[in-house]
Motif scaffolding. Sequence first.
Motif, PDB file in Angstrom:
ATOM      1  N   PRO A 187     -26.477  27.548  22.619  1.00  0.00           N
ATOM      2  CA  PRO A 187     -25.306  28.334  22.204  1.00  0.00           C
ATOM      3  C   PRO A 187     -25.496  28.808  20.769  1.00  0.00           C
ATOM      4  O   PRO A 187     -25.867  28.026  19.894  1.00  0.00           O
ATOM      5  N   GLN A 188     -25.230  30.084  20.518  1.00  0.00           N
ATOM      6  CA  GLN A 188     -25.537  30.655  19.214  1.00  0.00           C
ATOM      7  C   GLN A 188     -24.578  30.225  18.109  1.00  0.00           C
ATOM      8  O   GLN A 188     -24.852  30.463  16.931  1.00  0.00           O
ATOM      9  N   SER A 189     -23.455  29.635  18.491  1.00  0.00           N
ATOM     10  CA  SER A 189     -22.465  29.243  17.489  1.00  0.00           C
ATOM     11  C   SER A 189     -21.608  28.111  18.025  1.00  0.00           C
ATOM     12  O   SER A 189     -21.634  27.788  19.222  1.00  0.00           O
ATOM     13  N   ILE A 190     -20.815  27.519  17.125  1.00  0.00           N
ATOM     14  CA  ILE A 190     -19.887  26.469  17.536  1.00  0.00           C
ATOM     15  C   ILE A 190     -18.883  27.018  18.535  1.00  0.00           C
ATOM     16  O   ILE A 190     -18.504  26.341  19.504  1.00  0.00           O
ATOM     17  N   ARG A 191     -18.453  28.276  18.366  1.00  0.00           N
ATOM     18  CA  ARG A 191     -17.485  28.865  19.292  1.00  0.00           C
ATOM     19  C   ARG A 191     -18.062  28.945  20.709  1.00  0.00           C
ATOM     20  O   ARG A 191     -17.370  28.660  21.687  1.00  0.00           O
ATOM     21  N   VAL A 192     -19.325  29.328  20.822  1.00  0.00           N
ATOM     22  CA  VAL A 192     -19.953  29.380  22.148  1.00  0.00           C
ATOM     23  C   VAL A 192     -20.087  27.974  22.723  1.00  0.00           C
ATOM     24  O   VAL A 192     -19.810  27.742  23.903  1.00  0.00           O
ATOM     25  N   ALA A 193     -20.502  27.028  21.889  1.00  0.00           N
ATOM     26  CA  ALA A 193     -20.668  25.648  22.357  1.00  0.00           C
ATOM     27  C   ALA A 193     -19.351  25.073  22.868  1.00  0.00           C
ATOM     28  O   ALA A 193     -19.311  24.372  23.876  1.00  0.00           O
ATOM     29  N   ARG A 194     -18.254  25.388  22.171  1.00  0.00           N
ATOM     30  CA  ARG A 194     -16.944  24.912  22.620  1.00  0.00           C
ATOM     31  C   ARG A 194     -16.585  25.507  23.974  1.00  0.00           C
ATOM     32  O   ARG A 194     -16.075  24.825  24.864  1.00  0.00           O
ATOM     33  N   ALA A 195     -16.842  26.801  24.122  1.00  0.00           N
ATOM     34  CA  ALA A 195     -16.483  27.477  25.371  1.00  0.00           C
ATOM     35  C   ALA A 195     -17.334  27.005  26.542  1.00  0.00           C
ATOM     36  O   ALA A 195     -16.885  27.008  27.685  1.00  0.00           O
ATOM     37  N   PHE A 196     -18.570  26.594  26.257  1.00  0.00           N
ATOM     38  CA  PHE A 196     -19.513  26.248  27.331  1.00  0.00           C
ATOM     39  C   PHE A 196     -19.760  24.747  27.394  1.00  0.00           C
ATOM     40  O   PHE A 196     -20.870  24.307  27.665  1.00  0.00           O
ATOM     41  N   SER A 197     -18.732  23.962  27.175  1.00  0.00           N
ATOM     42  CA  SER A 197     -18.847  22.503  27.292  1.00  0.00           C
ATOM     43  C   SER A 197     -17.582  21.950  27.921  1.00  0.00           C
ATOM     44  O   SER A 197     -16.479  22.233  27.461  1.00  0.00           O
ATOM     45  N   ASP A 198     -17.739  21.178  28.974  1.00  0.00           N
ATOM     46  CA  ASP A 198     -16.628  20.521  29.640  1.00  0.00           C
ATOM     47  C   ASP A 198     -17.103  19.167  30.137  1.00  0.00           C
ATOM     48  O   ASP A 198     -17.937  19.108  31.045  1.00  0.00           O
TER      49      ASP A 198
END
Length: 360
Positions: A222-233
Amino acid sequence: MQLTLEHVGKTVGPEVHLYPLSLSPVPGAVTVLLGATQAGKTSLMRIMAGLDGATSGRVSVDGRDVTRASVRERNVAMVYQQFVNYPSMTVAQNIASPLKLRGEKDIERRVRELAERLHIDPFLERLPAELSGGQQQRVALARALAKRAPLMLLDEPLVNLDYKLREELRDELTALFASGDSTVVYATTEPGEALLLGGHTAVMDAGELLQYGPTAEVFHAPQSIRVARAFSDPPMNLLPAEAVEGGVRLAGGDIWPVVLPVGAPRQLVLGLRAGALRPQAREGDVTVPGQVELAEIAGSDTFVHLRSPVGELVAQLTGVHNLNLGAPLTLHLDPRQVFLFDAAGPLLRPAARSANGGRG
């Protein structure tokens, strides 16, 4: 069919629904739009379909400008969250409707083939209201497939179904999309659904397209923390840290032997997926002691909320673990499975991929 969006944006009065974005879904494959509610997924799909116009930018199909073309001028099939069927028509008539519009022959055979593929052939003479929610959504999917549109848009089609039905239909959809007959754009809020569908994923948040690429690449880098948050469950554990000699120092003073990239800033954020934490220790692991604040068993996994010296953590443990609230629990992790982010958000170094696939 090659759908291309160039700098497409959407505003409604003072509200920005979509910031200008460019996206070209891979022809004949699945592109997943992943993001929370109000991320902009539906706004983007409606522009793709021609249901809404873009405020700025250009939409083209195979090089032809269709920005101002209405939905009737585009060959698009769309499946919504709600079960949209013709209530006064039987299941067979619903599925046959796009076939009749095209003047196809041998409609009855085609209807039965689609009904069998989606396991609704016993219900062909019933009305949609006589079916369960899952069966009604299968009818809507069969009708969309009958249209044989080069572009198929699915806006969270499984969100209103129960867990078991979602799992069943998701597996079937993955097999149906594998034929490559249509370019498929599939919107979901669930990272697990994106991983199961594969293909490519576009991560969206608050009207912005954050990252687009092959699903596995976006998940693992993920290129950023925002992407990592969206793509983690469950959500990725994010821990503030400081670069020091020998690794990183976390809250409480613990130093983890995390390899820093050249030129890493002093202030960092460590990202740790819930599946990277384990009760079993391995050589080279970091030890994380703590207390159980909450433990939930879901299917074959146990989700644990742990209070530890480095901060609050969520762990996804394989198997059923009976843990008492307040009980001590020590977890372990491979420091190579830590993501490193600049404190401002950009990714500095992805985690090493674990042997258990997507969970690390």
